[in-house]
Design a protein around this motif. Structure first.
Motif, PDB file in Angstrom:
ATOM      1  N   VAL A 197       1.179  -1.791   0.286  1.00 52.57           N
ATOM      2  CA  VAL A 197      -0.096  -0.130   0.020  1.00 52.57           C
ATOM      3  C   VAL A 197       0.518   1.575  -0.027  1.00 52.57           C
ATOM      4  CG1 VAL A 197      -1.633   0.883   1.140  1.00 52.57           C
ATOM      5  CG2 VAL A 197      -1.969  -0.952   1.338  1.00 52.57           C
ATOM      6  N   MET A 198       2.091   1.347   0.397  1.00 52.81           N
ATOM      7  CA  MET A 198       3.238   2.684   0.476  1.00 52.81           C
ATOM      8  C   MET A 198       3.218   2.623  -0.663  1.00 52.81           C
ATOM      9  SD  MET A 198       4.104   4.631   2.896  1.00 52.81           S
ATOM     10  CE  MET A 198       3.596   3.808   4.496  1.00 52.81           C
ATOM     11  N   GLU A 199       4.352   1.134  -1.213  1.00 51.20           N
ATOM     12  CA  GLU A 199       4.317   1.511  -2.814  1.00 51.20           C
ATOM     13  C   GLU A 199       3.656   2.336  -3.929  1.00 51.20           C
ATOM     14  OE1 GLU A 199       5.822  -2.059  -3.860  1.00 51.20           O
ATOM     15  OE2 GLU A 199       6.450  -2.455  -2.234  1.00 51.20           O
ATOM     16  N   ALA A 200       2.027   2.088  -2.956  1.00 51.84           N
ATOM     17  CA  ALA A 200       1.383   2.561  -4.095  1.00 51.84           C
ATOM     18  C   ALA A 200       1.029   3.821  -4.207  1.00 51.84           C
ATOM     19  CB  ALA A 200      -0.791   1.823  -3.828  1.00 51.84           C
ATOM     20  N   LEU A 201       0.932   4.371  -2.634  1.00 52.50           N
ATOM     21  CA  LEU A 201       0.473   5.887  -2.268  1.00 52.50           C
ATOM     22  C   LEU A 201       1.786   6.472  -3.096  1.00 52.50           C
ATOM     23  CD1 LEU A 201       0.373   5.164   1.108  1.00 52.50           C
ATOM     24  CD2 LEU A 201      -1.013   6.939  -0.225  1.00 52.50           C
ATOM     25  N   SER A 202       3.288   5.760  -3.419  1.00 53.52           N
ATOM     26  CA  SER A 202       4.663   6.527  -3.156  1.00 53.52           C
ATOM     27  C   SER A 202       4.159   6.522  -4.873  1.00 53.52           C
ATOM     28  CB  SER A 202       6.006   5.950  -3.525  1.00 53.52           C
ATOM     29  OG  SER A 202       6.987   6.348  -3.868  1.00 53.52           O
ATOM     30  N   ARG A 203       3.427   5.646  -5.776  1.00 53.41           N
ATOM     31  CA  ARG A 203       3.641   5.643  -6.851  1.00 53.41           C
ATOM     32  C   ARG A 203       2.438   7.296  -7.645  1.00 53.41           C
ATOM     33  NH1 ARG A 203       4.076   0.400  -6.733  1.00 53.41           N
ATOM     34  NH2 ARG A 203       1.572  -0.190  -7.307  1.00 53.41           N
ATOM     35  N   ALA A 204       1.598   6.583  -6.756  1.00 56.43           N
ATOM     36  CA  ALA A 204       0.205   8.099  -6.940  1.00 56.43           C
ATOM     37  C   ALA A 204       1.435   8.945  -6.957  1.00 56.43           C
ATOM     38  CB  ALA A 204      -0.471   7.801  -5.884  1.00 56.43           C
ATOM     39  N   ASN A 205       2.104   9.223  -6.371  1.00 51.79           N
ATOM     40  CA  ASN A 205       2.376  11.047  -5.214  1.00 51.79           C
ATOM     41  C   ASN A 205       3.419  11.205  -7.015  1.00 51.79           C
ATOM     42  OD1 ASN A 205       2.394  13.041  -3.634  1.00 51.79           O
ATOM     43  ND2 ASN A 205       5.015  12.107  -3.437  1.00 51.79           N
ATOM     44  N   GLU A 206       3.549  10.399  -7.556  1.00 48.77           N
ATOM     45  CA  GLU A 206       4.948  11.227  -9.142  1.00 48.77           C
ATOM     46  C   GLU A 206       3.501  12.075  -9.636  1.00 48.77           C
ATOM     47  OE1 GLU A 206       5.835   7.719 -11.133  1.00 48.77           O
ATOM     48  OE2 GLU A 206       6.475   6.966  -9.021  1.00 48.77           O
ATOM     49  N   ASN A 207       4.472  12.995 -10.254  1.00 47.79           N
ATOM     50  CA  ASN A 207       3.861  14.174 -11.293  1.00 47.79           C
ATOM     51  C   ASN A 207       2.378  14.808 -10.383  1.00 47.79           C
ATOM     52  OD1 ASN A 207       3.619  15.868 -13.061  1.00 47.79           O
ATOM     53  ND2 ASN A 207       4.233  14.202 -14.735  1.00 47.79           N
ATOM     54  N   HIS A 208       1.990  15.477 -11.576  1.00 49.75           N
ATOM     55  CA  HIS A 208       0.201  16.214 -11.200  1.00 49.75           C
ATOM     56  C   HIS A 208      -0.811  15.229 -11.928  1.00 49.75           C
ATOM     57  CE1 HIS A 208       1.733  20.437 -10.738  1.00 49.75           C
ATOM     58  NE2 HIS A 208       3.124  19.621  -9.775  1.00 49.75           N
ATOM     59  N   ALA A 209      -1.764  15.380 -11.031  1.00 51.38           N
ATOM     60  CA  ALA A 209      -3.317  14.707 -11.841  1.00 51.38           C
ATOM     61  C   ALA A 209      -3.925  15.802 -10.979  1.00 51.38           C
ATOM     62  CB  ALA A 209      -3.098  13.490 -10.434  1.00 51.38           C
ATOM     63  N   LEU A 210      -5.331  15.517 -12.308  1.00 53.04           N
ATOM     64  CA  LEU A 210      -6.823  15.928 -11.730  1.00 53.04           C
ATOM     65  C   LEU A 210      -7.285  15.445 -10.034  1.00 53.04           C
ATOM     66  CD1 LEU A 210      -8.259  15.619 -14.673  1.00 53.04           C
ATOM     67  CD2 LEU A 210      -7.202  17.575 -13.637  1.00 53.04           C
ATOM     68  N   GLY A 211      -7.858  16.407  -9.900  1.00 52.64           N
ATOM     69  CA  GLY A 211      -8.329  16.406  -8.752  1.00 52.64           C
ATOM     70  C   GLY A 211      -9.512  15.937  -8.532  1.00 52.64           C
ATOM     71  N   TYR A 212      -9.987  15.533  -7.160  1.00 52.56           N
ATOM     72  CA  TYR A 212     -11.710  14.747  -7.232  1.00 52.56           C
ATOM     73  C   TYR A 212     -12.426  14.215  -7.549  1.00 52.56           C
ATOM     74  CZ  TYR A 212     -11.238  19.767  -4.763  1.00 52.56           C
ATOM     75  OH  TYR A 212     -11.601  21.033  -4.699  1.00 52.56           O
ATOM     76  N   GLY A 213     -11.156  13.293  -8.116  1.00 52.33           N
ATOM     77  CA  GLY A 213     -11.657  11.584  -8.733  1.00 52.33           C
ATOM     78  C   GLY A 213     -11.408  11.895  -9.908  1.00 52.33           C
ATOM     79  N   ASP A 214     -10.351  12.800 -10.740  1.00 52.81           N
ATOM     80  CA  ASP A 214     -10.937  12.993 -12.572  1.00 52.81           C
ATOM     81  C   ASP A 214      -9.702  12.691 -12.315  1.00 52.81           C
ATOM     82  OD1 ASP A 214     -13.517  13.105 -12.766  1.00 52.81           O
ATOM     83  OD2 ASP A 214     -13.076  15.463 -12.285  1.00 52.81           O
ATOM     84  N   ASP A 215      -9.181  11.645 -11.637  1.00 51.95           N
ATOM     85  CA  ASP A 215      -7.299  10.691 -12.350  1.00 51.95           C
ATOM     86  C   ASP A 215      -7.055   9.212 -12.460  1.00 51.95           C
ATOM     87  OD1 ASP A 215      -7.172   9.106  -9.452  1.00 51.95           O
ATOM     88  OD2 ASP A 215      -8.490  10.795  -8.788  1.00 51.95           O
ATOM     89  N   ARG A 216      -7.075   8.646 -12.835  1.00 53.35           N
ATOM     90  CA  ARG A 216      -6.503   7.170 -13.618  1.00 53.35           C
ATOM     91  C   ARG A 216      -6.223   6.206 -12.410  1.00 53.35           C
ATOM     92  NH1 ARG A 216      -1.391   5.575 -13.753  1.00 53.35           N
ATOM     93  NH2 ARG A 216       0.782   6.815 -13.097  1.00 53.35           N
ATOM     94  N   TRP A 217      -5.391   7.359 -10.858  1.00 51.56           N
ATOM     95  CA  TRP A 217      -5.521   6.245 -10.196  1.00 51.56           C
ATOM     96  C   TRP A 217      -6.922   5.730  -9.764  1.00 51.56           C
ATOM     97  CZ3 TRP A 217      -1.902  10.175 -11.245  1.00 51.56           C
ATOM     98  CH2 TRP A 217      -0.945   9.657 -10.948  1.00 51.56           C
ATOM     99  N   THR A 218      -7.772   7.003  -9.111  1.00 56.12           N
ATOM    100  CA  THR A 218      -9.428   7.032  -8.620  1.00 56.12           C
ATOM    101  C   THR A 218      -9.983   5.637  -9.755  1.00 56.12           C
ATOM    102  OG1 THR A 218      -8.997   8.733  -7.997  1.00 56.12           O
ATOM    103  CG2 THR A 218     -11.493   7.486  -8.433  1.00 56.12           C
ATOM    104  N   GLU A 219      -9.623   6.052 -11.157  1.00 52.63           N
ATOM    105  CA  GLU A 219     -10.788   5.431 -12.333  1.00 52.63           C
ATOM    106  C   GLU A 219     -10.325   3.711 -12.463  1.00 52.63           C
ATOM    107  OE1 GLU A 219      -9.912   7.188 -15.597  1.00 52.63           O
ATOM    108  OE2 GLU A 219     -10.748   9.102 -15.672  1.00 52.63           O
ATOM    109  N   GLU A 220      -9.202   3.646 -11.726  1.00 55.05           N
ATOM    110  CA  GLU A 220      -8.330   2.257 -11.895  1.00 55.05           C
ATOM    111  C   GLU A 220      -8.918   1.466 -10.496  1.00 55.05           C
ATOM    112  OE1 GLU A 220      -4.027  -0.261 -11.768  1.00 55.05           O
ATOM    113  OE2 GLU A 220      -4.501   1.457 -11.402  1.00 55.05           O
ATOM    114  N   ALA A 221      -8.980   2.022  -9.364  1.00 54.54           N
ATOM    115  CA  ALA A 221      -9.794   1.761  -8.354  1.00 54.54           C
ATOM    116  C   ALA A 221     -11.330   0.921  -8.789  1.00 54.54           C
ATOM    117  CB  ALA A 221      -9.409   2.885  -7.109  1.00 54.54           C
ATOM    118  N   VAL A 222     -11.711   2.496  -8.705  1.00 53.11           N
ATOM    119  CA  VAL A 222     -13.360   2.149  -9.298  1.00 53.11           C
ATOM    120  C   VAL A 222     -13.945   0.539  -9.519  1.00 53.11           C
ATOM    121  CG1 VAL A 222     -15.478   3.052 -10.610  1.00 53.11           C
ATOM    122  CG2 VAL A 222     -13.963   4.605  -9.163  1.00 53.11           C
ATOM    123  N   ALA A 223     -13.207   0.308 -10.645  1.00 51.97           N
ATOM    124  CA  ALA A 223     -12.973  -0.136 -11.766  1.00 51.97           C
ATOM    125  C   ALA A 223     -12.717  -1.674 -11.702  1.00 51.97           C
ATOM    126  CB  ALA A 223     -12.287  -1.021 -13.261  1.00 51.97           C
TER     127      ALA A 223
END
Length: 337
Positions: free
Chosen positions: A16-42
């Motif tokens: 889980v810590m690794e996943a958080l570290s990967r998500a911390n790279e670069n910028h991403a749209l807020g409020y759930g309009d990001d690829r990490w949230t899309e992946e989690a929803v799927a």
């Protein structure tokens, strides 16, 4: 510091810590309009059902008030066990947020049954009485016990017969699935649960929960209720990415299975100790027991854990995904010293 006080005291799983570290790279749209949230929803839809609505929130109390606001209005009542988290441990927030009355029911093991619920199902259509609107269930319960699939089906069938809805607080649902050897879907969707608070903080996540809406009629308002409840995260990727790691390769199940196994080992070590009496069945990763006060005081010098009923010398011991055999051995060593 090693603790048997709560699985909230455990660390974050390395994956889980690794996943958080990967998500911390670069910028991403807020409020759930990001690829990490899309992946989690799927991932959540794949795990539960394709037509569910997952809503990531900050914490357990937040998930419960979002779920209950979806289900009831201020003229409703919410039925729960008298030990329920929403009744005992959430500082009145469900009542403040919904305006609804909470009707607690006394139980011997933290579990509701249709027989216990039935006497509270009256006054429908009478404008002088709060209308029974929802049933709240904890899985696992606050006493460490577990609802079986058949028990859940019986409760949801009763609720739906009266036009009510059922909310499951799944803060420890992983431990229940591991104990019963059933899937997350089998213990929720297939049992007729309307909304689930899907927790992971007690089982390897850093923070956050997911309100999963199964009832189609509740989905329209869900996102608005979350926003009004101050549970919409701007940097949502840090909540959602954890659930992708959690649901990949059954990490959730491996963690819960280990925690349960450690509780069973501790149970086996303790049950033969003179003066120890277990007050609830040892079904999950929570143990409830009484022991002589002098023994409790000695253990408290080395470990922190909670009294459940101090006047009866009853305590709660909780194991976690990161509890080790050494932790158990050391605890027993202190007990016998």
């Amino acid at each position: 510091m090693r603790s048997f006080a709560s699985d909230n005291n455990s660390g974050v799983h390395p994956l889980v810590m690794e996943a958080l570290s990967r998500a911390n790279e670069n910028h991403a749209l807020g409020y759930g309009d990001d690829r990490w949230t899309e992946e989690a929803v799927a991932k959540i839809k794949e795990t539960f059902t394709p037509d569910c609505e997952p809503l990531f929130v900050f914490n357990g109390t937040g998930s419960n008030i979002v779920a209950l606001q979806l289900m009831v209005r201020s003229y409703h009542s919410i039925i729960c066990a008298e030990t329920a988290h929403i009744y005992v441990d959430e500082c009145g927030s469900p009542v403040k947020s919904t305006g609804a009355q909470i009707r607690p029911i006394a139980t011997s093991d933290g579990k509701l049954t249709p027989e216990l619920i039935q006497p509270y199902l009256h006054g429908f259509g009478d404008q002088h009485h709060s209308q029974p609107g929802a049933i709240y269930l904890s899985q696992c319960t606050e006493l460490g016990t577990i609802y079986t699939v058949d028990e859940l089906k019986d409760i949801t069938a009763l609720a739906h017969q009266y036009g009510m809805r059922v909310h499951m607080d799944g803060a420890r649902i992983a431990n229940a699935c591991a104990a019963l050897n059933v899937s997350l879907r089998a213990l929720t969707v297939d049992c007729g649960i309307d909304v689930l608070s899907f927790g992971g903080t007690k089982n390897g996540l850093m923070m956050g929960e997911c309100v999963i809406v199964f009832d189609e009629s509740l989905k329209v308002e869900a996102r608005f209720i979350r926003k009004q409840s101050a549970q919409l995260a701007s940097k949502m990727r840090y909540l959602s990415c954890q659930f992708t790691a959690y649901l990949t390769d059954d990490l959730w199940l491996k963690n819960a299975t280990h925690a349960n196994a450690m509780a069973q080992r501790l149970y086996q070590e303790l049950k033969s100790v003179q003066g120890v009496h277990f007050t609830q069945k040892a079904e999950s990763n929570q143990l409830f027991l009484s022991m002589p006060r002098e023994v409790i005081d000695k253990l408290l010098q080395s470990y922190f854990f909670y009294f459940w009923k101090e006047e009866e010398n009853e305590v709660r011991l909780v194991t976690s995904f990161d509890t080790t055999d050494t932790d158990i051995d050391q605890f027993i060593k202190v007990l016998h010293s």
